[in-house]
Design a protein around this motif. Sequence first.
Motif, short mmCIF file in Angstrom:
data_model
loop_
_atom_site.label_atom_id
_atom_site.label_comp_id
_atom_site.label_asym_id
_atom_site.label_seq_id
_atom_site.Cartn_x
_atom_site.Cartn_y
_atom_site.Cartn_z
N MET A 49 0.82 -1.19 0.00
CA MET A 49 0.00 0.00 0.00
C MET A 49 0.86 1.25 0.00
SD MET A 49 -3.35 0.92 2.24
CE MET A 49 -2.64 0.93 3.85
N THR A 50 2.14 1.12 0.26
CA THR A 50 3.01 2.29 0.31
C THR A 50 3.14 2.95 -1.05
OG1 THR A 50 4.95 0.89 -0.05
CG2 THR A 50 4.34 1.41 2.24
N ASP A 51 2.73 2.26 -2.13
CA ASP A 51 2.83 2.88 -3.44
C ASP A 51 1.60 3.72 -3.78
OD1 ASP A 51 1.19 0.65 -3.64
OD2 ASP A 51 1.85 0.16 -5.67
N VAL A 52 0.67 3.89 -2.83
CA VAL A 52 -0.49 4.76 -3.03
C VAL A 52 -0.22 6.06 -2.28
CG1 VAL A 52 -2.95 5.08 -2.63
CG2 VAL A 52 -2.08 2.84 -3.30
N ALA A 53 -0.26 7.17 -3.01
CA ALA A 53 -0.04 8.49 -2.42
C ALA A 53 -1.37 9.21 -2.29
CB ALA A 53 0.90 9.30 -3.30
N ILE A 54 -1.54 9.91 -1.17
CA ILE A 54 -2.73 10.73 -0.93
C ILE A 54 -2.28 12.18 -1.00
CG2 ILE A 54 -4.58 11.33 0.68
CD1 ILE A 54 -4.71 8.39 -0.23
N CYS A 73 -10.87 17.99 -0.26
CA CYS A 73 -10.98 17.07 -1.38
C CYS A 73 -9.60 16.48 -1.65
CB CYS A 73 -11.51 17.79 -2.62
SG CYS A 73 -13.18 18.46 -2.37
N LEU A 74 -9.53 15.16 -1.62
CA LEU A 74 -8.25 14.47 -1.71
C LEU A 74 -8.26 13.44 -2.83
CD1 LEU A 74 -7.72 13.89 2.11
CD2 LEU A 74 -6.69 15.69 0.69
N ALA A 75 -7.06 13.14 -3.32
CA ALA A 75 -6.86 12.17 -4.38
C ALA A 75 -5.98 11.04 -3.88
CB ALA A 75 -6.18 12.84 -5.58
N ALA A 76 -6.24 9.85 -4.37
CA ALA A 76 -5.36 8.71 -4.15
C ALA A 76 -4.75 8.37 -5.50
CB ALA A 76 -6.13 7.51 -3.60
N ARG A 77 -3.43 8.28 -5.54
CA ARG A 77 -2.73 8.01 -6.79
C ARG A 77 -1.81 6.82 -6.63
NH1 ARG A 77 -3.78 12.94 -9.17
NH2 ARG A 77 -3.95 14.62 -7.66
N ARG A 78 -1.76 6.05 -7.70
CA ARG A 78 -0.83 4.92 -7.76
C ARG A 78 -0.09 5.05 -9.07
NH1 ARG A 78 -2.40 -1.42 -6.95
NH2 ARG A 78 -0.34 -2.02 -6.21
N ALA A 79 1.22 5.13 -9.00
CA ALA A 79 2.06 5.34 -10.18
C ALA A 79 1.58 6.57 -10.96
CB ALA A 79 2.06 4.10 -11.07
N GLY A 120 -8.68 6.99 -6.92
CA GLY A 120 -9.78 7.26 -5.99
C GLY A 120 -9.75 8.70 -5.55
N TYR A 121 -10.89 9.14 -5.03
CA TYR A 121 -10.97 10.51 -4.53
C TYR A 121 -12.03 10.60 -3.45
CZ TYR A 121 -15.26 10.96 -7.24
OH TYR A 121 -16.53 10.78 -7.73
N ILE A 122 -11.92 11.65 -2.65
CA ILE A 122 -12.97 12.02 -1.71
C ILE A 122 -13.26 13.49 -1.91
CG2 ILE A 122 -11.38 12.52 0.21
CD1 ILE A 122 -13.58 11.37 2.09
N LEU A 123 -14.56 13.81 -1.98
CA LEU A 123 -15.02 15.19 -2.02
C LEU A 123 -15.60 15.48 -0.64
CD1 LEU A 123 -16.91 15.38 -5.44
CD2 LEU A 123 -14.55 16.05 -4.94
N ALA A 124 -14.97 16.37 0.10
CA ALA A 124 -15.42 16.73 1.44
C ALA A 124 -15.17 18.21 1.65
CB ALA A 124 -14.65 15.90 2.48
N HIS A 125 -16.03 18.84 2.45
CA HIS A 125 -15.89 20.28 2.66
C HIS A 125 -16.62 20.68 3.93
CE1 HIS A 125 -20.00 20.43 1.05
NE2 HIS A 125 -19.56 19.64 0.09
#
Length: 169
Positions: free
Chosen positions: A1-6, A47-53, A58-63
Motif C-alpha cells: 500500500m506504500t505505493d499509493v499516495a494521498i 478534497c483528496l486524491a489517491a494516486r498509484r504510479a 480514488g478521490y474524496i469530495l469533502a468540505h
Amino acid sequence: MTDVAIDRLARADLPAALTIQAAAYPPFLIEPADAFVSRIDHPAGYCLAARRAGELIGYILAHGWPRGSPPAVGTILDPGAAREVLFLHDLALAPAARGLRVGERLVAAALEAARRDGLTEAELIAVEGAAGYWQLLGFVEATTTPALSAKVAGYGKAARWMRRPLAAA
C-alpha cells in the motif's frame, strides 16, 4: 500500500475523477462537472486524491458545511457557506484501488485535516447500501427532521443520514 499516495484533488484531475464517478454511481447520483469543480475549489475543502504510479485511483469530495444541511446532487456550492461540520459528499474508487484500503485512507486523511482545523463532527449521506461501510469507519445513522429526510431521499431509496465525531472512533 506504500505505493499509493494521498494528496490534494485538483482541477487537472477532473477528467479522471469524472470517469471514476461514472463507474461508481448510478446516473441520478452523478455530479456534473461544474458542481464537481465547485467542491474541488471550495475554500473549506478537504478534497483528496489517491494516486498509484501517478494515476488517479480514488478521490474524496469533502468540505466544511452548515450542520444538517446536505447540498443536493448537482448543487454548485456557495463558497461562503458556514463551516460548521465536515460534510463528506463523495468517496469513489477505481477498480485498481480495490483491496488496498484506499477509501479508509482518504476518509482518515480528510477527517484528520478537518479536526486539525477545528471541526468536531462529520456528516454524510450513505448511498446505494453503503451504510455498513461507513459504520466500520465510525459513522452512525442519525435521526432527521422531515426537511432533512426529504433532502436525504433525493440521494435514493437506500440513502441513510450518518454522522460521527472527528475524534477517533
